[in-house]
Design a protein around this motif. Structure first.
Motif, PDB file in Angstrom:
ATOM      1  N   PHE A  62       0.839  -1.200   0.000  1.00 33.29           N
ATOM      2  CA  PHE A  62       0.000   0.000   0.000  1.00 33.29           C
ATOM      3  C   PHE A  62       0.874   1.250   0.000  1.00 33.29           C
ATOM      4  O   PHE A  62       1.964   1.247   0.574  1.00 33.29           O
ATOM      5  CB  PHE A  62      -0.868   0.070   1.278  1.00 33.29           C
ATOM      6  CG  PHE A  62      -1.796  -1.086   1.468  1.00 33.29           C
ATOM      7  CD1 PHE A  62      -3.078  -1.073   0.905  1.00 33.29           C
ATOM      8  CD2 PHE A  62      -1.430  -2.184   2.222  1.00 33.29           C
ATOM      9  CE1 PHE A  62      -3.936  -2.154   1.097  1.00 33.29           C
ATOM     10  CE2 PHE A  62      -2.274  -3.250   2.407  1.00 33.29           C
ATOM     11  CZ  PHE A  62      -3.543  -3.240   1.840  1.00 33.29           C
ATOM     12  N   LEU A  63       0.355   2.320  -0.610  1.00 33.10           N
ATOM     13  CA  LEU A  63       0.937   3.654  -0.448  1.00 33.10           C
ATOM     14  C   LEU A  63      -0.040   4.428   0.411  1.00 33.10           C
ATOM     15  O   LEU A  63      -1.244   4.452   0.149  1.00 33.10           O
ATOM     16  CB  LEU A  63       1.108   4.366  -1.787  1.00 33.10           C
ATOM     17  CG  LEU A  63       2.246   3.908  -2.680  1.00 33.10           C
ATOM     18  CD1 LEU A  63       2.293   4.750  -3.953  1.00 33.10           C
ATOM     19  CD2 LEU A  63       3.575   3.960  -1.967  1.00 33.10           C
ATOM     20  N   VAL A  64       0.486   5.075   1.463  1.00 26.49           N
ATOM     21  CA  VAL A  64      -0.344   5.796   2.415  1.00 26.49           C
ATOM     22  C   VAL A  64       0.163   7.230   2.528  1.00 26.49           C
ATOM     23  O   VAL A  64       1.370   7.469   2.659  1.00 26.49           O
ATOM     24  CB  VAL A  64      -0.300   5.124   3.811  1.00 26.49           C
ATOM     25  CG1 VAL A  64      -1.095   5.911   4.834  1.00 26.49           C
ATOM     26  CG2 VAL A  64      -0.807   3.696   3.722  1.00 26.49           C
ATOM     27  N   GLU A  65      -0.779   8.164   2.470  1.00 26.56           N
ATOM     28  CA  GLU A  65      -0.449   9.578   2.701  1.00 26.56           C
ATOM     29  C   GLU A  65      -0.599   9.817   4.194  1.00 26.56           C
ATOM     30  O   GLU A  65      -1.711   9.708   4.738  1.00 26.56           O
ATOM     31  CB  GLU A  65      -1.397  10.465   1.907  1.00 26.56           C
ATOM     32  CG  GLU A  65      -1.114  11.929   2.050  1.00 26.56           C
ATOM     33  CD  GLU A  65      -2.038  12.774   1.217  1.00 26.56           C
ATOM     34  OE1 GLU A  65      -1.618  13.856   0.801  1.00 26.56           O
ATOM     35  OE2 GLU A  65      -3.200  12.360   0.970  1.00 26.56           O
ATOM     36  N   PRO A  66       0.502  10.090   4.910  1.00 32.47           N
ATOM     37  CA  PRO A  66       0.417  10.256   6.355  1.00 32.47           C
ATOM     38  C   PRO A  66      -0.420  11.479   6.745  1.00 32.47           C
ATOM     39  O   PRO A  66      -0.486  12.467   6.014  1.00 32.47           O
ATOM     40  CB  PRO A  66       1.875  10.481   6.790  1.00 32.47           C
ATOM     41  CG  PRO A  66       2.711  10.197   5.610  1.00 32.47           C
ATOM     42  CD  PRO A  66       1.845  10.252   4.399  1.00 32.47           C
ATOM     43  N   MET A  67      -1.064  11.378   7.909  1.00 33.00           N
ATOM     44  CA  MET A  67      -1.877  12.506   8.403  1.00 33.00           C
ATOM     45  C   MET A  67      -1.310  12.990   9.718  1.00 33.00           C
ATOM     46  O   MET A  67      -0.789  12.323  10.490  1.00 33.00           O
ATOM     47  CB  MET A  67      -3.318  12.099   8.587  1.00 33.00           C
ATOM     48  CG  MET A  67      -3.999  11.814   7.296  1.00 33.00           C
ATOM     49  SD  MET A  67      -5.753  11.630   7.600  1.00 33.00           S
ATOM     50  CE  MET A  67      -6.376  11.840   5.998  1.00 33.00           C
TER      51      MET A  67
END
Length: 154
Positions: free
Chosen positions: A149-154
């Motif tokens: 997965f590619l995740v955009e951190p928050m």
């Protein structure tokens, strides 16, 4: 099978994304194995003088994959497989998917299951963020450390 049919078959296999094709007929056997770099063809064509004469065909370069636009993935976190196994997006075919592209996840959220030797291992998020891309197809084999997965951190 004549040489033109074999060449057409090689082109078809190279474009289809299949890794290996084997065809066996009464007097003919051919195996075509592909990867990103080459297509290897082995054929056995019996003839009257040499019943099992191997007739190696050429190693032909596979057609280059079409150029894909390069996305800037440096701002994303890659979640990788912690083991070898089979990747599943849901607990069973009837159950909903754990995550989809665009979903927000929290640390500890279950993202997928990896089945290894009949054991089903839940893979949990190590960060909070938003799923940007799912890099593996459902029910596909995965390797250790393979990006999932590619995740955009928050």
């Amino acid at each position: 099978m004549d040489i033109k049919q074999i060449q057409d078959l090689i082109r078809f296999v190279s474009k289809s994304g299949v890794n290996e094709v084997a065809i066996e007929q009464e007097n003919f056997k051919i195996t075509i194995k592909t990867n990103q770099v080459t297509t290897v063809v082995n054929a056995t064509i019996p003839d009257a003088q040499h019943p099992v004469a191997a007739a190696p065909l050429a190693i032909a370069p596979a057609s280059a994959p079409a150029a894909q636009p390069v996305d800037d993935t440096s701002k994303y976190v890659t979640i990788k497989s912690p083991m070898i196994g089979t990747f599943y997006r849901s607990a069973s075919p009837e159950k909903p998917l754990f995550v989809n592209v665009g979903d927000e996840i929290k640390t500890g959220s279950v993202l997928c299951i990896i089945e290894a030797m009949k054991l089903f291992n839940e893979i949990e998020a190590e960060i909070s963020g938003r799923i940007v891309k799912i890099l593996v197809d459902n029910a596909s084999p995965v390797e250790y450390d393979q990006p999932l997965f590619l995740v955009e951190p928050m």
